[in-house]
Design a protein around this motif. Structure first.
Motif, PDB file in Angstrom:
ATOM      1  N   LYS A   1      -2.314  17.112  -0.652  1.00  0.00           N
ATOM      2  CA  LYS A   1      -3.326  16.173  -1.147  1.00  0.00           C
ATOM      3  C   LYS A   1      -2.719  14.786  -1.021  1.00  0.00           C
ATOM      4  O   LYS A   1      -1.514  14.606  -1.210  1.00  0.00           O
ATOM      5  CB  LYS A   1      -3.644  16.432  -2.616  1.00  0.00           C
ATOM      6  N   SER A   2      -3.551  13.807  -0.706  1.00  0.00           N
ATOM      7  CA  SER A   2      -3.015  12.449  -0.605  1.00  0.00           C
ATOM      8  C   SER A   2      -3.870  11.472  -1.400  1.00  0.00           C
ATOM      9  O   SER A   2      -5.060  11.685  -1.614  1.00  0.00           O
ATOM     10  CB  SER A   2      -2.906  12.021   0.854  1.00  0.00           C
ATOM     11  N   GLN A   3      -3.205  10.407  -1.842  1.00  0.00           N
ATOM     12  CA  GLN A   3      -3.868   9.352  -2.609  1.00  0.00           C
ATOM     13  C   GLN A   3      -3.156   8.036  -2.278  1.00  0.00           C
ATOM     14  O   GLN A   3      -1.959   8.023  -2.014  1.00  0.00           O
ATOM     15  CB  GLN A   3      -3.792   9.638  -4.113  1.00  0.00           C
ATOM     16  N   THR A   4      -3.905   6.965  -2.319  1.00  0.00           N
ATOM     17  CA  THR A   4      -3.369   5.645  -2.006  1.00  0.00           C
ATOM     18  C   THR A   4      -3.498   4.738  -3.219  1.00  0.00           C
ATOM     19  O   THR A   4      -4.519   4.748  -3.902  1.00  0.00           O
ATOM     20  CB  THR A   4      -4.146   5.032  -0.817  1.00  0.00           C
ATOM     21  N   TRP A   5      -2.448   3.954  -3.459  1.00  0.00           N
ATOM     22  CA  TRP A   5      -2.464   2.915  -4.481  1.00  0.00           C
ATOM     23  C   TRP A   5      -2.042   1.612  -3.830  1.00  0.00           C
ATOM     24  O   TRP A   5      -1.281   1.612  -2.866  1.00  0.00           O
ATOM     25  CB  TRP A   5      -1.492   3.234  -5.619  1.00  0.00           C
ATOM     26  N   VAL A   6      -2.553   0.491  -4.360  1.00  0.00           N
ATOM     27  CA  VAL A   6      -2.198  -0.833  -3.840  1.00  0.00           C
ATOM     28  C   VAL A   6      -1.675  -1.677  -4.994  1.00  0.00           C
ATOM     29  O   VAL A   6      -2.307  -1.772  -6.050  1.00  0.00           O
ATOM     30  CB  VAL A   6      -3.424  -1.525  -3.191  1.00  0.00           C
ATOM     31  N   ILE A   7      -0.507  -2.272  -4.764  1.00  0.00           N
ATOM     32  CA  ILE A   7       0.071  -3.217  -5.718  1.00  0.00           C
ATOM     33  C   ILE A   7      -0.016  -4.594  -5.063  1.00  0.00           C
ATOM     34  O   ILE A   7       0.620  -4.838  -4.043  1.00  0.00           O
ATOM     35  CB  ILE A   7       1.539  -2.873  -6.049  1.00  0.00           C
ATOM     36  N   ASP A   8      -0.834  -5.467  -5.646  1.00  0.00           N
ATOM     37  CA  ASP A   8      -1.043  -6.802  -5.093  1.00  0.00           C
ATOM     38  C   ASP A   8      -0.177  -7.808  -5.843  1.00  0.00           C
ATOM     39  O   ASP A   8      -0.497  -8.209  -6.956  1.00  0.00           O
ATOM     40  CB  ASP A   8      -2.516  -7.202  -5.197  1.00  0.00           C
TER      41      ASP A   8
ATOM     42  N   GLN B   1       0.886  -1.165   0.000  1.00  0.00           N
ATOM     43  CA  GLN B   1       0.000   0.000   0.000  1.00  0.00           C
ATOM     44  C   GLN B   1       0.920   1.209   0.000  1.00  0.00           C
ATOM     45  O   GLN B   1       1.751   1.360   0.889  1.00  0.00           O
ATOM     46  CB  GLN B   1      -0.905   0.028   1.221  1.00  0.00           C
ATOM     47  N   ILE B   2       0.754   2.059  -1.001  1.00  0.00           N
ATOM     48  CA  ILE B   2       1.620   3.217  -1.125  1.00  0.00           C
ATOM     49  C   ILE B   2       0.774   4.471  -0.998  1.00  0.00           C
ATOM     50  O   ILE B   2      -0.106   4.725  -1.828  1.00  0.00           O
ATOM     51  CB  ILE B   2       2.387   3.174  -2.465  1.00  0.00           C
TER      52      ILE B   2
ATOM     53  N   PRO C   1      -2.720  -4.664   3.471  1.00  0.00           N
ATOM     54  CA  PRO C   1      -1.346  -4.663   2.965  1.00  0.00           C
ATOM     55  C   PRO C   1      -0.372  -5.374   3.906  1.00  0.00           C
ATOM     56  O   PRO C   1      -0.576  -5.414   5.117  1.00  0.00           O
ATOM     57  CB  PRO C   1      -1.011  -3.174   2.886  1.00  0.00           C
ATOM     58  N   ASP C   2       0.682  -5.917   3.319  1.00  0.00           N
ATOM     59  CA  ASP C   2       1.773  -6.486   4.106  1.00  0.00           C
ATOM     60  C   ASP C   2       2.748  -5.391   4.514  1.00  0.00           C
ATOM     61  O   ASP C   2       3.421  -5.498   5.533  1.00  0.00           O
ATOM     62  CB  ASP C   2       2.509  -7.555   3.294  1.00  0.00           C
ATOM     63  N   VAL C   3       2.816  -4.352   3.688  1.00  0.00           N
ATOM     64  CA  VAL C   3       3.685  -3.219   3.977  1.00  0.00           C
ATOM     65  C   VAL C   3       3.008  -1.946   3.481  1.00  0.00           C
ATOM     66  O   VAL C   3       2.374  -1.939   2.431  1.00  0.00           O
ATOM     67  CB  VAL C   3       5.093  -3.389   3.344  1.00  0.00           C
ATOM     68  N   THR C   4       3.129  -0.888   4.270  1.00  0.00           N
ATOM     69  CA  THR C   4       2.585   0.413   3.897  1.00  0.00           C
ATOM     70  C   THR C   4       3.753   1.384   3.784  1.00  0.00           C
ATOM     71  O   THR C   4       4.578   1.476   4.695  1.00  0.00           O
ATOM     72  CB  THR C   4       1.585   0.922   4.955  1.00  0.00           C
ATOM     73  N   VAL C   5       3.808   2.074   2.659  1.00  0.00           N
ATOM     74  CA  VAL C   5       4.877   3.034   2.405  1.00  0.00           C
ATOM     75  C   VAL C   5       4.241   4.416   2.286  1.00  0.00           C
ATOM     76  O   VAL C   5       3.290   4.597   1.530  1.00  0.00           O
ATOM     77  CB  VAL C   5       5.636   2.672   1.106  1.00  0.00           C
ATOM     78  N   ASN C   6       4.761   5.371   3.034  1.00  0.00           N
ATOM     79  CA  ASN C   6       4.291   6.759   2.979  1.00  0.00           C
ATOM     80  C   ASN C   6       5.427   7.626   2.441  1.00  0.00           C
ATOM     81  O   ASN C   6       6.545   7.577   2.988  1.00  0.00           O
ATOM     82  CB  ASN C   6       3.904   7.250   4.380  1.00  0.00           C
ATOM     83  N   LEU C   7       5.122   8.409   1.409  1.00  0.00           N
ATOM     84  CA  LEU C   7       6.131   9.270   0.829  1.00  0.00           C
ATOM     85  C   LEU C   7       5.494  10.352  -0.017  1.00  0.00           C
ATOM     86  O   LEU C   7       4.307  10.295  -0.321  1.00  0.00           O
ATOM     87  CB  LEU C   7       7.140   8.461   0.005  1.00  0.00           C
ATOM     88  N   GLY C   8       6.297  11.325  -0.401  1.00  0.00           N
ATOM     89  CA  GLY C   8       5.824  12.417  -1.240  1.00  0.00           C
ATOM     90  C   GLY C   8       5.783  12.015  -2.699  1.00  0.00           C
ATOM     91  O   GLY C   8       6.475  11.082  -3.128  1.00  0.00           O
TER      92      GLY C   8
ATOM     93  N   LYS D   1       5.747   1.002   7.226  1.00  0.00           N
ATOM     94  CA  LYS D   1       5.040   0.348   8.326  1.00  0.00           C
ATOM     95  C   LYS D   1       4.712  -1.068   7.873  1.00  0.00           C
ATOM     96  O   LYS D   1       4.186  -1.274   6.779  1.00  0.00           O
ATOM     97  CB  LYS D   1       3.755   1.114   8.641  1.00  0.00           C
ATOM     98  N   GLY D   2       5.037  -2.034   8.706  1.00  0.00           N
ATOM     99  CA  GLY D   2       4.764  -3.419   8.339  1.00  0.00           C
ATOM    100  C   GLY D   2       6.043  -4.160   8.019  1.00  0.00           C
ATOM    101  O   GLY D   2       7.084  -3.923   8.633  1.00  0.00           O
TER     102      GLY D   2
END
Length: 126
Positions: free
Chosen positions: A51-58, A42-43, A73-80, A106-107
């Protein structure tokens, strides 16, 4: 794949390219990539104007890219947004971004190290 793009986010183009790369793989290649990565990313991307938006790569079940949170998600990444684009272009090292606080994880941190390989998919280098 245009549904992955988001106005104001450069990252959407990269996620669309990753999705197109996975969609272009035959079933055997896709399963090989899923087995190699075995995780759901989960990115969470934030622009400079907050503004924020989330994308998931499965890459655990079906090899898809979606916009918006959904799967666990197994891992969550937060970044600009700019940081994500620099990572995808190979102009920024993920470890350096993490150490300087530009990227937060996180994760499953070990799974996060595989994100670089996944992003190479946007350049057709699976």
């Amino acid at each position: 794949m245009s549904d992955l793009k988001e106005t104001g986010f450069k990252s959407g183009d990269i996620f669309a390219a990753v999705a197109a790369a996975f969609a272009g793989l035959d079933d055997a290649e896709k399963q090989k990539q899923i087995k190699k990565t075995n995780g759901i990313f989960q990115i969470n991307v934030e622009t400079s104007d907050k503004k924020s938006q989330t994308w998931v790569i499965d890459l655990k079940q079906d090899g898809t890219v979606t916009k918006g949170a959904g799967k666990k998600p197994d891992v969550t990444v937060n970044l600009g947004d700019d940081t994500f684009v620099a990572l995808a272009d190979g102009k920024l090292n993920a470890q350096k971004a993490f150490m300087t606080g530009q990227l937060k994880v996180k994760g499953n941190i070990m799974l996060a190290t595989k994100l670089d390989g996944v992003l190479k998919a946007s350049k057709g280098k699976l």
